[in-house]
Write a protein that holds these residues in place. Structure first.
Motif, PDB file in Angstrom:
ATOM      1  N   ASP A  23       0.864  -1.171   0.000  1.00 44.69           N
ATOM      2  CA  ASP A  23       0.000   0.000   0.000  1.00 44.69           C
ATOM      3  C   ASP A  23       0.907   1.229   0.000  1.00 44.69           C
ATOM      4  OD1 ASP A  23       0.853   0.341   2.653  1.00 44.69           O
ATOM      5  OD2 ASP A  23      -1.069  -0.227   3.523  1.00 44.69           O
ATOM      6  N   LYS A  24       0.322   2.397   0.179  1.00 48.01           N
ATOM      7  CA  LYS A  24       1.130   3.619   0.077  1.00 48.01           C
ATOM      8  C   LYS A  24       2.222   3.698   1.137  1.00 48.01           C
ATOM      9  CE  LYS A  24      -2.134   6.380   2.727  1.00 48.01           C
ATOM     10  NZ  LYS A  24      -3.021   7.528   2.702  1.00 48.01           N
ATOM     11  N   THR A  25       2.073   2.968   2.244  1.00 49.92           N
ATOM     12  CA  THR A  25       3.099   3.018   3.289  1.00 49.92           C
ATOM     13  C   THR A  25       4.295   2.119   2.994  1.00 49.92           C
ATOM     14  OG1 THR A  25       2.111   1.272   4.644  1.00 49.92           O
ATOM     15  CG2 THR A  25       1.349   3.521   5.040  1.00 49.92           C
ATOM     16  N   SER A  77      -0.916  -4.349   5.348  1.00 51.69           N
ATOM     17  CA  SER A  77      -1.420  -3.667   4.150  1.00 51.69           C
ATOM     18  C   SER A  77      -2.724  -4.291   3.676  1.00 51.69           C
ATOM     19  CB  SER A  77      -0.383  -3.725   3.020  1.00 51.69           C
ATOM     20  OG  SER A  77       0.760  -2.998   3.354  1.00 51.69           O
ATOM     21  N   ARG A  80      -5.511  -3.454   6.132  1.00 53.65           N
ATOM     22  CA  ARG A  80      -5.847  -2.039   5.993  1.00 53.65           C
ATOM     23  C   ARG A  80      -6.741  -1.834   4.764  1.00 53.65           C
ATOM     24  NH1 ARG A  80      -0.832   0.156   5.623  1.00 53.65           N
ATOM     25  NH2 ARG A  80      -0.621   0.191   7.867  1.00 53.65           N
ATOM     26  N   ALA A  81      -6.401  -2.471   3.661  1.00 54.20           N
ATOM     27  CA  ALA A  81      -7.202  -2.355   2.439  1.00 54.20           C
ATOM     28  C   ALA A  81      -8.609  -2.907   2.669  1.00 54.20           C
ATOM     29  CB  ALA A  81      -6.528  -3.086   1.289  1.00 54.20           C
ATOM     30  N   LYS A  82      -8.717  -4.005   3.386  1.00 62.31           N
ATOM     31  CA  LYS A  82     -10.024  -4.591   3.689  1.00 62.31           C
ATOM     32  C   LYS A  82     -10.850  -3.629   4.534  1.00 62.31           C
ATOM     33  CE  LYS A  82     -12.897  -8.127   4.123  1.00 62.31           C
ATOM     34  NZ  LYS A  82     -13.529  -8.844   3.045  1.00 62.31           N
ATOM     35  N   ALA A  83     -10.232  -2.989   5.525  1.00 61.52           N
ATOM     36  CA  ALA A  83     -10.934  -2.041   6.388  1.00 61.52           C
ATOM     37  C   ALA A  83     -11.428  -0.845   5.588  1.00 61.52           C
ATOM     38  CB  ALA A  83     -10.029  -1.602   7.520  1.00 61.52           C
ATOM     39  N   ILE A  84     -10.628  -0.373   4.645  1.00 66.13           N
ATOM     40  CA  ILE A  84     -11.026   0.780   3.818  1.00 66.13           C
ATOM     41  C   ILE A  84     -12.218   0.406   2.945  1.00 66.13           C
ATOM     42  CG2 ILE A  84     -10.274   2.217   1.870  1.00 66.13           C
ATOM     43  CD1 ILE A  84      -7.472   2.241   3.215  1.00 66.13           C
ATOM     44  N   ARG A  85     -12.213  -0.812   2.387  1.00 65.11           N
ATOM     45  CA  ARG A  85     -13.328  -1.250   1.528  1.00 65.11           C
ATOM     46  C   ARG A  85     -14.627  -1.381   2.318  1.00 65.11           C
ATOM     47  NH1 ARG A  85      -9.438  -4.796  -0.672  1.00 65.11           N
ATOM     48  NH2 ARG A  85     -10.335  -6.534   0.470  1.00 65.11           N
ATOM     49  N   ARG A  86     -14.549  -1.666   3.603  1.00 65.61           N
ATOM     50  CA  ARG A  86     -15.746  -1.830   4.433  1.00 65.61           C
ATOM     51  C   ARG A  86     -16.436  -0.517   4.751  1.00 65.61           C
ATOM     52  NH1 ARG A  86     -13.946  -6.398   8.824  1.00 65.61           N
ATOM     53  NH2 ARG A  86     -14.039  -8.146   7.384  1.00 65.61           N
ATOM     54  N   ARG A  87     -15.743   0.583   4.607  1.00 65.36           N
ATOM     55  CA  ARG A  87     -16.316   1.905   4.961  1.00 65.36           C
ATOM     56  C   ARG A  87     -17.437   2.272   4.043  1.00 65.36           C
ATOM     57  NH1 ARG A  87     -10.941   5.463   5.997  1.00 65.36           N
ATOM     58  NH2 ARG A  87     -10.113   4.190   7.648  1.00 65.36           N
TER      59      ARG A  87
END
Length: 87
Positions: A23-25, A77, A80-87
């Motif tokens: 991811d970006k980090t 990563s 984190r991507a999974k958490a962002i998709r859940r929003r």
């Protein structure tokens, strides 16, 4: 073949190459190591998709603790991507 933790893919193996989720980090670390992004080619259409997975650098393979660290970062990563998709 995908590698999963808690049903979330954090790595894949394709054509004898291991790729970790980025991811970006973490992207800049892979770029500095001159890793390659995983690009999936669709046979029927000839189109390609750039995936958020990058090849694990050769120097990382040679050092077990570093490989574990990079694998853990790939897991973070992916989660984190999974958490962002859940929003």
């Amino acid at each position: 073949t995908g590698l999963f933790q808690e049903e979330i893919m954090f790595a894949l193996v394709f054509d004898e190459t291991l790729y970790f989720r980025i991811d970006k980090t973490t992207l800049s670390d892979y770029q500095r190591a001159m890793s390659q992004q995983f690009v999936y080619g669709y046979v029927d259409s000839g189109k390609t998709s750039r995936m958020p997975y990058w090849s694990v650098p050769t120097q990382v393979f040679g050092h077990g603790p570093t490989l574990r660290e990079w694998a853990e970062r790939a897991k973070v990563s992916a989660f984190r991507a999974k958490a962002i998709r859940r929003r």
